[in-house]
Design a protein around this motif. Structure first.
Motif, PDB file in Angstrom:
ATOM      1  N   LEU A 148       4.639  44.945 -10.450  1.00  0.00           N
ATOM      2  CA  LEU A 148       4.778  45.307 -12.012  1.00  0.00           C
ATOM      3  C   LEU A 148       4.905  43.777 -12.604  1.00  0.00           C
ATOM      4  O   LEU A 148       5.109  43.639 -13.663  1.00  0.00           O
ATOM      5  CB  LEU A 148       6.143  45.704 -12.215  1.00  0.00           C
ATOM      6  N   ILE A 149       4.937  42.614 -11.680  1.00  0.00           N
ATOM      7  CA  ILE A 149       5.021  41.351 -12.214  1.00  0.00           C
ATOM      8  C   ILE A 149       3.693  40.711 -12.191  1.00  0.00           C
ATOM      9  O   ILE A 149       3.191  40.420 -10.991  1.00  0.00           O
ATOM     10  CB  ILE A 149       6.277  40.725 -11.562  1.00  0.00           C
ATOM     11  N   PHE A 150       3.121  40.068 -13.093  1.00  0.00           N
ATOM     12  CA  PHE A 150       1.739  39.349 -13.014  1.00  0.00           C
ATOM     13  C   PHE A 150       1.701  37.964 -12.174  1.00  0.00           C
ATOM     14  O   PHE A 150       0.936  37.916 -11.241  1.00  0.00           O
ATOM     15  CB  PHE A 150       1.370  39.205 -14.421  1.00  0.00           C
ATOM     16  N   ASP A 151       2.909  37.386 -12.374  1.00  0.00           N
ATOM     17  CA  ASP A 151       3.023  36.112 -11.696  1.00  0.00           C
ATOM     18  C   ASP A 151       3.901  36.447 -10.445  1.00  0.00           C
ATOM     19  O   ASP A 151       5.148  36.210 -10.260  1.00  0.00           O
ATOM     20  CB  ASP A 151       3.872  35.090 -12.512  1.00  0.00           C
ATOM     21  N   MET A 152       3.276  36.989  -9.240  1.00  0.00           N
ATOM     22  CA  MET A 152       3.765  37.452  -8.091  1.00  0.00           C
ATOM     23  C   MET A 152       4.418  36.405  -7.395  1.00  0.00           C
ATOM     24  O   MET A 152       5.496  36.454  -6.654  1.00  0.00           O
ATOM     25  CB  MET A 152       2.876  38.310  -7.316  1.00  0.00           C
ATOM     26  N   ARG A 153       3.547  35.307  -7.364  1.00  0.00           N
ATOM     27  CA  ARG A 153       4.132  34.223  -6.441  1.00  0.00           C
ATOM     28  C   ARG A 153       5.107  33.577  -6.939  1.00  0.00           C
ATOM     29  O   ARG A 153       6.206  33.211  -6.481  1.00  0.00           O
ATOM     30  CB  ARG A 153       3.031  33.124  -6.252  1.00  0.00           C
ATOM     31  N   GLY A 154       5.444  33.520  -8.380  1.00  0.00           N
ATOM     32  CA  GLY A 154       6.371  32.739  -8.987  1.00  0.00           C
ATOM     33  C   GLY A 154       7.822  33.575  -8.866  1.00  0.00           C
ATOM     34  O   GLY A 154       8.910  33.320  -8.566  1.00  0.00           O
ATOM     35  N   ALA A 155       7.717  35.029  -8.933  1.00  0.00           N
ATOM     36  CA  ALA A 155       8.846  35.876  -8.681  1.00  0.00           C
ATOM     37  C   ALA A 155       9.186  35.674  -7.197  1.00  0.00           C
ATOM     38  O   ALA A 155      10.571  35.513  -6.888  1.00  0.00           O
ATOM     39  CB  ALA A 155       8.193  37.312  -8.844  1.00  0.00           C
TER      40      ALA A 155
END
Length: 258
Positions: A148-155
């Protein structure tokens, strides 16, 4: 040649009946034979209740009982329950923290984007750097959230930073799945394979601290896409693993001591 045609018709009919019988026999029996014997021949498929263009449930099976994907998620967490200890962070609520950690949990934190949520001890978005305290958690439970988070790597980088050295992220993501029609339909960005999750985790944590696995097979995936509940399917069929049909992808990713 014509004189023998009735016998040939009988032979073909018998073979067709045998194929149908083997195709419907238990896998432990039918699959002792070559695939061509236990695969239904063309034109013999009975679609039954699955012969429809809309799923039986449009709510992942929640309206019929426990969704099938929960079977795999909870098996993964149960097998890693010894990791759910110390200070534990979970997203949304702390149901799994309490269920699988129990008395091993010294402090339970809940991250939520809504400051009014009664269970929230930390408010924010894990895709925003600095949302979580640094090196704070022995375990983080993140089930069915990363997609559900577009920036998966950032999360994931934020979660990795929030782990104590030696702490572990327990994460599950959807592989083969319907897309939510309700609350999450506008932020449902991804489905992941085993390779994708492993590479994402390796970009923020040491590779030798990552264990990735998949759950599912064509039967489980078909039933889940149709929205059947766990009570409607035989668990023994869910336990068969076929990596070509990853319904759930899961990982235990440890931040190695530095």
């Amino acid at each position: 040649m014509t004189a023998f045609s009735p016998f040939r018709r009988i032979a073909r009919s018998c073979r067709s009946q045998l194929l149908r019988l083997v195709a419907r026999s238990p896998s432990s029996i039918g699959r002792l034979l070559p695939r061509r014997f236990w695969t239904p021949p063309p034109g013999t498929i009975d679609f039954g209740d699955f012969g429809r263009t809309e799923p039986i449930s449009v709510d992942f099976g929640f309206d019929r009982g426990v969704p099938i994907d929960r079977y795999f998620i909870e098996r993964f967490l149960e097998r890693n329950s010894s990791i759910v200890c110390g200070r534990v962070l979970e997203i949304g609520d702390n149901e799994y923290t309490l269920r699988f950690g129990g008395s091993q949990v010294e402090k339970s934190d809940v991250l939520h984007v809504d400051a009014t949520h009664p269970a929230a001890t930390i408010v924010g978005d894990i895709s925003v750097p600095g949302t979580l305290p640094d090196r704070a958690f022995d375990c983080i439970i993140l089930t069915q959230t990363l997609h559900l988070i577009f920036d998966m790597r950032g999360a994931l980088a934020e979660l990795a930073r929030a782990l104590k050295p030696g702490g572990t992220l327990l994460i599950t993501v959807p592989g083969i799945s319907p897309v939510d029609r309700g609350t999450w339909r506008h932020t449902w960005y991804w489905s992941l394979t085993e390779n994708a999750l492993e590479q994402l985790l390796a970009s923020v944590l040491a590779e030798d601290g990552i264990e990735v696995e998949t759950f599912g097979n064509v039967f489980a995936a078909t039933c889940f896409l149709q929205g059947l509940s766990l009570s409607e399917v035989p668990p023994a069929k869910l336990d068969v693993l076929d990596k070509a049909f990853p319904l759930i992808v899961a990982a235990a990713a440890k931040r190695l001591p530095q």
